[in-house]
Design a protein around this motif. Structure first.
Motif, PDB file in Angstrom:
ATOM      1  N   MET A   1       0.034  -0.828   9.715  1.00  0.00           N
ATOM      2  CA  MET A   1      -0.789  -0.393  10.224  1.00  0.00           C
ATOM      3  C   MET A   1      -2.057   0.108   9.386  1.00  0.00           C
ATOM      4  O   MET A   1      -1.425   0.709   8.714  1.00  0.00           O
ATOM      5  N   GLU A   2      -3.281  -0.080   9.116  1.00  0.00           N
ATOM      6  CA  GLU A   2      -3.717  -0.083   8.422  1.00  0.00           C
ATOM      7  C   GLU A   2      -4.242   1.568   8.918  1.00  0.00           C
ATOM      8  O   GLU A   2      -4.795   1.866  10.055  1.00  0.00           O
ATOM      9  N   ASN A   3      -4.221   2.607   7.900  1.00  0.00           N
ATOM     10  CA  ASN A   3      -4.411   3.710   7.506  1.00  0.00           C
ATOM     11  C   ASN A   3      -6.545   4.321   7.897  1.00  0.00           C
ATOM     12  O   ASN A   3      -7.413   3.735   6.796  1.00  0.00           O
ATOM     13  N   GLN A   4      -7.026   4.869   8.853  1.00  0.00           N
ATOM     14  CA  GLN A   4      -8.398   4.918   9.410  1.00  0.00           C
ATOM     15  C   GLN A   4      -9.272   6.038   8.822  1.00  0.00           C
ATOM     16  O   GLN A   4      -9.928   6.063   8.690  1.00  0.00           O
ATOM     17  N   LYS A   5      -8.118   6.858   7.740  1.00  0.00           N
ATOM     18  CA  LYS A   5      -8.371   8.262   7.711  1.00  0.00           C
ATOM     19  C   LYS A   5      -9.124   7.424   6.354  1.00  0.00           C
ATOM     20  O   LYS A   5     -10.007   8.776   5.602  1.00  0.00           O
ATOM     21  N   TYR A   6      -9.206   6.057   5.620  1.00  0.00           N
ATOM     22  CA  TYR A   6      -9.834   6.114   4.458  1.00  0.00           C
ATOM     23  C   TYR A   6     -10.974   6.264   4.112  1.00  0.00           C
ATOM     24  O   TYR A   6     -11.784   6.199   4.753  1.00  0.00           O
ATOM     25  N   SER A   7     -10.933   6.849   2.971  1.00  0.00           N
ATOM     26  CA  SER A   7     -13.061   6.350   2.288  1.00  0.00           C
ATOM     27  C   SER A   7     -12.667   4.865   1.405  1.00  0.00           C
ATOM     28  O   SER A   7     -12.408   5.102   0.217  1.00  0.00           O
ATOM     29  N   THR A  28      -8.806 -10.800  -7.147  1.00  0.00           N
ATOM     30  CA  THR A  28      -7.257  -9.961  -6.741  1.00  0.00           C
ATOM     31  C   THR A  28      -7.688  -9.383  -5.480  1.00  0.00           C
ATOM     32  O   THR A  28      -8.650  -8.156  -6.103  1.00  0.00           O
ATOM     33  N   LYS A  29      -7.155  -9.749  -4.300  1.00  0.00           N
ATOM     34  CA  LYS A  29      -7.083  -8.836  -2.692  1.00  0.00           C
ATOM     35  C   LYS A  29      -5.764  -8.138  -3.009  1.00  0.00           C
ATOM     36  O   LYS A  29      -5.064  -8.314  -2.951  1.00  0.00           O
ATOM     37  N   TYR A  30      -5.800  -7.225  -1.543  1.00  0.00           N
ATOM     38  CA  TYR A  30      -4.518  -5.874  -1.165  1.00  0.00           C
ATOM     39  C   TYR A  30      -5.380  -6.870   0.436  1.00  0.00           C
ATOM     40  O   TYR A  30      -5.848  -7.080   1.233  1.00  0.00           O
ATOM     41  N   LEU A  31      -3.255  -6.757   0.295  1.00  0.00           N
ATOM     42  CA  LEU A  31      -3.037  -7.574   2.165  1.00  0.00           C
ATOM     43  C   LEU A  31      -3.457  -5.987   3.107  1.00  0.00           C
ATOM     44  O   LEU A  31      -4.313  -6.020   4.553  1.00  0.00           O
ATOM     45  N   ASP A  32      -3.179  -4.817   2.877  1.00  0.00           N
ATOM     46  CA  ASP A  32      -3.286  -3.966   3.997  1.00  0.00           C
ATOM     47  C   ASP A  32      -2.855  -2.557   2.661  1.00  0.00           C
ATOM     48  O   ASP A  32      -3.334  -2.029   1.848  1.00  0.00           O
ATOM     49  N   ILE A  33      -4.093  -1.692   3.648  1.00  0.00           N
ATOM     50  CA  ILE A  33      -4.322  -0.281   2.776  1.00  0.00           C
ATOM     51  C   ILE A  33      -3.018   0.867   4.153  1.00  0.00           C
ATOM     52  O   ILE A  33      -3.155   0.446   5.094  1.00  0.00           O
ATOM     53  N   PHE A  34      -2.324   2.108   3.787  1.00  0.00           N
ATOM     54  CA  PHE A  34      -1.299   2.291   4.901  1.00  0.00           C
ATOM     55  C   PHE A  34      -0.852   3.802   4.159  1.00  0.00           C
ATOM     56  O   PHE A  34      -0.637   3.718   3.273  1.00  0.00           O
ATOM     57  N   GLY A  76       4.633 -11.643  -3.032  1.00  0.00           N
ATOM     58  CA  GLY A  76       4.209 -11.386  -4.375  1.00  0.00           C
ATOM     59  C   GLY A  76       2.461 -10.643  -3.223  1.00  0.00           C
ATOM     60  O   GLY A  76       0.881  -9.952  -4.393  1.00  0.00           O
ATOM     61  N   ASP A  77       2.094 -10.581  -2.220  1.00  0.00           N
ATOM     62  CA  ASP A  77       1.614  -9.275  -1.998  1.00  0.00           C
ATOM     63  C   ASP A  77       1.313  -7.930  -2.208  1.00  0.00           C
ATOM     64  O   ASP A  77       2.023  -7.342  -2.688  1.00  0.00           O
ATOM     65  N   LEU A  78       0.461  -7.756  -2.241  1.00  0.00           N
ATOM     66  CA  LEU A  78      -0.398  -6.272  -2.888  1.00  0.00           C
ATOM     67  C   LEU A  78      -1.103  -5.143  -1.995  1.00  0.00           C
ATOM     68  O   LEU A  78      -1.400  -6.080  -0.760  1.00  0.00           O
ATOM     69  N   SER A  79      -0.754  -4.392  -1.650  1.00  0.00           N
ATOM     70  CA  SER A  79      -0.764  -3.349  -0.739  1.00  0.00           C
ATOM     71  C   SER A  79      -0.841  -2.061  -1.344  1.00  0.00           C
ATOM     72  O   SER A  79       0.118  -1.596  -1.901  1.00  0.00           O
ATOM     73  N   ILE A  80      -2.244  -0.821  -0.299  1.00  0.00           N
ATOM     74  CA  ILE A  80      -2.644  -0.350  -0.996  1.00  0.00           C
ATOM     75  C   ILE A  80      -1.216   1.679  -0.549  1.00  0.00           C
ATOM     76  O   ILE A  80      -2.025   1.192   0.540  1.00  0.00           O
ATOM     77  N   VAL A  81      -0.644   2.347  -0.987  1.00  0.00           N
ATOM     78  CA  VAL A  81      -0.156   3.190  -0.517  1.00  0.00           C
ATOM     79  C   VAL A  81      -0.793   4.284  -0.601  1.00  0.00           C
ATOM     80  O   VAL A  81      -1.032   5.002  -1.884  1.00  0.00           O
ATOM     81  N   THR A  82      -1.545   5.294   0.440  1.00  0.00           N
ATOM     82  CA  THR A  82      -2.019   6.246   0.697  1.00  0.00           C
ATOM     83  C   THR A  82      -1.113   7.727   1.115  1.00  0.00           C
ATOM     84  O   THR A  82       0.000   7.230   1.619  1.00  0.00           O
ATOM     85  N   ASP A  83      -0.860   8.643   0.747  1.00  0.00           N
ATOM     86  CA  ASP A  83      -1.331  10.113   1.776  1.00  0.00           C
ATOM     87  C   ASP A  83      -1.507  10.011   2.676  1.00  0.00           C
ATOM     88  O   ASP A  83      -2.248   9.005   3.141  1.00  0.00           O
ATOM     89  N   TRP A  84      -0.999  10.914   3.647  1.00  0.00           N
ATOM     90  CA  TRP A  84      -1.389  11.382   4.431  1.00  0.00           C
ATOM     91  C   TRP A  84      -3.113  11.191   4.895  1.00  0.00           C
ATOM     92  O   TRP A  84      -3.069  10.833   6.320  1.00  0.00           O
ATOM     93  N   GLU A  85      -3.874  11.862   3.878  1.00  0.00           N
ATOM     94  CA  GLU A  85      -5.238  12.664   4.035  1.00  0.00           C
ATOM     95  C   GLU A  85      -5.780  10.633   3.701  1.00  0.00           C
ATOM     96  O   GLU A  85      -7.166  10.960   4.343  1.00  0.00           O
ATOM     97  N   GLY A  86      -4.683   9.663   3.170  1.00  0.00           N
ATOM     98  CA  GLY A  86      -5.839   8.831   3.105  1.00  0.00           C
ATOM     99  C   GLY A  86      -6.284   8.107   1.600  1.00  0.00           C
ATOM    100  O   GLY A  86      -6.831   7.360   1.752  1.00  0.00           O
ATOM    101  N   VAL A  87      -5.892   9.067   0.626  1.00  0.00           N
ATOM    102  CA  VAL A  87      -5.878   9.342  -0.684  1.00  0.00           C
ATOM    103  C   VAL A  87      -5.121   8.301  -1.272  1.00  0.00           C
ATOM    104  O   VAL A  87      -4.200   8.054  -0.922  1.00  0.00           O
TER     105      VAL A  87
END
Length: 158
Positions: A1-7, A28-34, A76-87
């Motif tokens: 699920m994509e995080n809608q809080k991130y900048s 290079t692309k990322y699959l998701d931010i969550f 092989g997919d890459l994803s960005i993991v954020t904290d609760w605040e979306g950082v």
């Protein structure tokens, strides 16, 4: 699920720094931010477990992917993991995907998530999560629900 809080600006800076520091192609692309979980406390605790190398997998409902129209991660997919605040805090790379009924998950499998000491506690926590997510998304959890079990490794962290 994509995080809608991130900048998006912060994500772009983080991603470009990751690409530069790991000598990856600018294309290079990322699959998701969550972020993990549905509460601030649990999201940040699970992130902490990832960052210290204890959490190396995650379990998601296949139905959630289908309802959202999201792509299931592939090796092989890459994803960005954020904290609760979306950082953004780290980049993970998928190393293995297993789709398995919830009832067939063993302790050998779930212990890779690094969250629980027993299968029973893992099941209780994930049943709670899947019931809450299901209520929000429109699916009903049951023991035969297909789970996308994703093993990953951290390839970059701040």
């Amino acid at each position: 699920m994509e995080n809608q809080k991130y900048s998006q600006e912060k994500i772009d800076i983080f991603w470009n720094t990751f690409l530069e520091k790991t000598n990856r192609s600018k294309t290079t692309k990322y699959l998701d931010i969550f972020h993990f979980e549905l509460t601030k406390k649990l999201a940040n605790e699970l992130l902490r477990l990832v960052l210290i190398g204890q959490k190396k997998a995650t379990a998601s409902s296949l139905w959630a992917y289908e309802l959202e129209g999201d792509e299931i991660p592939k090796v092989g997919d890459l994803s960005i993991v954020t904290d609760w605040e979306g950082v953004p805090q780290c980049v993970i790379e998928t190393t293995k995907i297993t789709i398995i009924p919830f009832s067939d998950i063993t302790f050998e499998t779930c212990k890779r998530e690094g969250e629980d000491d027993t299968l029973e506690s893992w099941r209780a926590g994930h049943i709670r999560y899947f019931k809450k997510e299901g209520n929000e998304m429109g699916y009903e959890f049951n023991d035969d629900m297909p789970v996308v079990f994703e093993d990953f490794e951290v390839v970059y962290k701040v």
